[in-house]
Design a protein around this motif. Structure first.
Motif, PDB file in Angstrom:
ATOM      1  N   ARG A 127      30.634  35.668  51.700  1.00  0.00           N
ATOM      2  CA  ARG A 127      30.751  36.506  50.510  1.00  0.00           C
ATOM      3  C   ARG A 127      29.618  37.526  50.585  1.00  0.00           C
ATOM      4  N   ARG A 128      29.974  38.789  50.548  1.00  0.00           N
ATOM      5  CA  ARG A 128      28.969  39.843  50.621  1.00  0.00           C
ATOM      6  C   ARG A 128      28.988  40.671  49.349  1.00  0.00           C
ATOM      7  N   SER A 129      27.814  40.931  48.816  1.00  0.00           N
ATOM      8  CA  SER A 129      27.717  41.792  47.637  1.00  0.00           C
ATOM      9  C   SER A 129      27.909  43.242  48.050  1.00  0.00           C
ATOM     10  N   VAL A 130      28.761  43.941  47.308  1.00  0.00           N
ATOM     11  CA  VAL A 130      29.061  45.346  47.597  1.00  0.00           C
ATOM     12  C   VAL A 130      28.939  46.167  46.316  1.00  0.00           C
ATOM     13  N   TYR A 131      28.340  47.323  46.429  1.00  0.00           N
ATOM     14  CA  TYR A 131      28.272  48.250  45.297  1.00  0.00           C
ATOM     15  C   TYR A 131      29.073  49.486  45.687  1.00  0.00           C
ATOM     16  N   TRP A 132      30.152  49.741  44.954  1.00  0.00           N
ATOM     17  CA  TRP A 132      31.080  50.810  45.338  1.00  0.00           C
ATOM     18  C   TRP A 132      31.596  51.498  44.086  1.00  0.00           C
ATOM     19  N   LYS A 133      31.384  52.800  44.009  1.00  0.00           N
ATOM     20  CA  LYS A 133      31.866  53.610  42.883  1.00  0.00           C
ATOM     21  C   LYS A 133      31.460  53.014  41.533  1.00  0.00           C
ATOM     22  N   ASP A 134      30.167  52.785  41.410  1.00  0.00           N
ATOM     23  CA  ASP A 134      29.569  52.272  40.171  1.00  0.00           C
ATOM     24  C   ASP A 134      30.023  50.859  39.806  1.00  0.00           C
ATOM     25  N   THR A 135      30.524  50.116  40.795  1.00  0.00           N
ATOM     26  CA  THR A 135      30.966  48.754  40.547  1.00  0.00           C
ATOM     27  C   THR A 135      30.304  47.796  41.534  1.00  0.00           C
ATOM     28  N   TYR A 136      29.747  46.689  41.013  1.00  0.00           N
ATOM     29  CA  TYR A 136      29.086  45.680  41.810  1.00  0.00           C
ATOM     30  C   TYR A 136      30.029  44.482  41.907  1.00  0.00           C
ATOM     31  N   PHE A 137      30.472  44.122  43.116  1.00  0.00           N
ATOM     32  CA  PHE A 137      31.411  43.014  43.241  1.00  0.00           C
ATOM     33  C   PHE A 137      31.209  42.302  44.577  1.00  0.00           C
ATOM     34  N   THR A 138      31.986  41.232  44.789  1.00  0.00           N
ATOM     35  CA  THR A 138      31.880  40.426  46.001  1.00  0.00           C
ATOM     36  C   THR A 138      33.025  40.729  46.953  1.00  0.00           C
ATOM     37  N   PHE A 139      32.679  41.026  48.202  1.00  0.00           N
ATOM     38  CA  PHE A 139      33.672  41.288  49.240  1.00  0.00           C
ATOM     39  C   PHE A 139      33.833  40.030  50.091  1.00  0.00           C
ATOM     40  N   ARG A 140      35.101  39.617  50.293  1.00  0.00           N
ATOM     41  CA  ARG A 140      35.386  38.380  51.019  1.00  0.00           C
ATOM     42  C   ARG A 140      36.451  38.619  52.082  1.00  0.00           C
ATOM     43  N   PRO A 141      36.375  37.934  53.213  1.00  0.00           N
ATOM     44  CA  PRO A 141      37.383  38.111  54.260  1.00  0.00           C
ATOM     45  C   PRO A 141      38.743  37.542  53.887  1.00  0.00           C
ATOM     46  N   ASP A 142      38.783  36.609  52.913  1.00  0.00           N
ATOM     47  CA  ASP A 142      40.055  35.990  52.534  1.00  0.00           C
ATOM     48  C   ASP A 142      40.721  36.685  51.351  1.00  0.00           C
ATOM     49  N   LYS A 143      40.181  37.841  50.970  1.00  0.00           N
ATOM     50  CA  LYS A 143      40.768  38.591  49.862  1.00  0.00           C
ATOM     51  C   LYS A 143      41.132  39.995  50.345  1.00  0.00           C
ATOM     52  N   ARG A 144      42.387  40.400  50.145  1.00  0.00           N
ATOM     53  CA  ARG A 144      42.844  41.684  50.694  1.00  0.00           C
ATOM     54  C   ARG A 144      43.569  42.536  49.665  1.00  0.00           C
ATOM     55  N   ASP A 145      43.320  42.273  48.402  1.00  0.00           N
ATOM     56  CA  ASP A 145      44.007  43.043  47.369  1.00  0.00           C
ATOM     57  C   ASP A 145      43.034  43.896  46.552  1.00  0.00           C
ATOM     58  N   TYR A 146      41.981  44.390  47.200  1.00  0.00           N
ATOM     59  CA  TYR A 146      41.054  45.280  46.499  1.00  0.00           C
ATOM     60  C   TYR A 146      41.774  46.576  46.155  1.00  0.00           C
ATOM     61  N   VAL A 147      41.515  47.096  44.964  1.00  0.00           N
ATOM     62  CA  VAL A 147      42.251  48.260  44.476  1.00  0.00           C
ATOM     63  C   VAL A 147      41.902  49.525  45.246  1.00  0.00           C
ATOM     64  N   ASP A 148      40.751  49.549  45.874  1.00  0.00           N
ATOM     65  CA  ASP A 148      40.309  50.743  46.592  1.00  0.00           C
ATOM     66  C   ASP A 148      40.532  50.565  48.087  1.00  0.00           C
ATOM     67  N   ASN A 149      41.255  51.500  48.715  1.00  0.00           N
ATOM     68  CA  ASN A 149      41.523  51.405  50.149  1.00  0.00           C
ATOM     69  C   ASN A 149      40.253  51.504  50.987  1.00  0.00           C
ATOM     70  N   GLY A 150      39.227  52.143  50.425  1.00  0.00           N
ATOM     71  CA  GLY A 150      37.960  52.239  51.141  1.00  0.00           C
ATOM     72  C   GLY A 150      37.322  50.869  51.328  1.00  0.00           C
ATOM     73  N   ILE A 151      37.493  49.997  50.341  1.00  0.00           N
ATOM     74  CA  ILE A 151      36.981  48.639  50.447  1.00  0.00           C
ATOM     75  C   ILE A 151      37.869  47.804  51.360  1.00  0.00           C
ATOM     76  N   ASN A 152      39.183  47.957  51.227  1.00  0.00           N
ATOM     77  CA  ASN A 152      40.097  47.215  52.095  1.00  0.00           C
ATOM     78  C   ASN A 152      39.869  47.540  53.568  1.00  0.00           C
ATOM     79  N   ALA A 153      39.399  48.752  53.829  1.00  0.00           N
ATOM     80  CA  ALA A 153      39.148  49.161  55.206  1.00  0.00           C
ATOM     81  C   ALA A 153      37.990  48.400  55.844  1.00  0.00           C
ATOM     82  N   LEU A 154      37.144  47.800  55.024  1.00  0.00           N
ATOM     83  CA  LEU A 154      36.010  47.035  55.553  1.00  0.00           C
ATOM     84  C   LEU A 154      36.441  45.804  56.336  1.00  0.00           C
TER      85      LEU A 154
END
Length: 218
Positions: free
Chosen positions: A85-112
């Motif tokens: 689980r990695r902490s990510v700050y993107w477009k004024d939002t602080y959230f957790t990025f996980r390899p088992d989650k692929r439904d992030y609303v922003d394609n820029g995050i999904n590209a990670l």
């Protein structure tokens, strides 16, 4: 006043720490529980949350000295989470990025996800986790704040890069961080239990109570 509880047990961690065992443990230790756990958090965020709490509960004596307010009335319970689980700050939002989650609303995050092999390298993440835990242990000890650490669902990976650094961890205040079977989730599962059940909470609360009493002589 006789019988009044002054010591507060402040619990930090992931979604698994939001279960009743925290209240049960606090009662056994004659403490008042304060829940600071969070859903879908990361070890980075847990570290930041603990430090934020320390700073908010401290006062500056002068420009060079940070004096904690009533450290003897605060006990921190810190449950480290899954390393992937990695902490990510993107477009004024602080959230957790996980390899088992692929439904992030922003394609820029999904590209990670293209960089998962690097972002979630187990050796790198374990070393970061170990460094984080060490830094927090030293800070809390220097401030005179009592605490206890445990793993909720993962463990620090023992390897040739961190084996010497692991020796610096205080084993009395961090329970068996390199053994996955010692984490809350797997400890209970190996006994046919679950932290969402009443009995699972009772068993884990009792387990932590014994470790804390024996390790810290409370």
């Amino acid at each position: 006043m006789d019988g009044e509880i002054f010591l507060k047990l402040i619990s930090f961690g992931d979604e698994l720490t939001l279960n009743p065992y925290v209240d049960q443990l606090a009662k056994s230790l004659n403490m008042s529980p304060v829940q600071k756990g969070a859903e879908d958090t990361s070890n980075e965020k847990i570290f930041n949350d603990v430090n934020k709490f320390i700073c908010e509960k401290s006062s500056f004596i002068n420009d060079l000295t940070l004096q904690p307010i009533y450290p003897t009335e605060t006990f921190l319970l810190i449950g480290w989470t899954n390393t992937c689980r990695r902490s990510v700050y993107w477009k004024d939002t602080y959230f957790t990025f996980r390899p088992d989650k692929r439904d992030y609303v922003d394609n820029g995050i999904n590209a990670l996800h293209k960089f998962e092999e690097t972002l979630f390298n187990p050796v790198l993440l374990s070393d970061q986790w170990l460094t984080t835990a060490l830094a927090l242990q030293w800070s809390l000890s220097a401030l005179g704040i009592k605490y206890f650490m445990y793993n909720t669902q993962d463990c620090i990976l023992y390897n040739t890069h961190n084996k010497d650094k692991l020796k610096s961890l205080d084993p009395h205040t961090y329970y068996n961080p390199v053994n996955i079977k010692s984490s809350m989730k797997y400890y209970l599962e190996n006994r046919g239990l679950d932290i969402t059940t009443e009995h699972g909470n009772e068993v884990w609360a009792t387990f932590l109570y014994n470790k804390i009493k024996n390790g810290l002589n409370l």
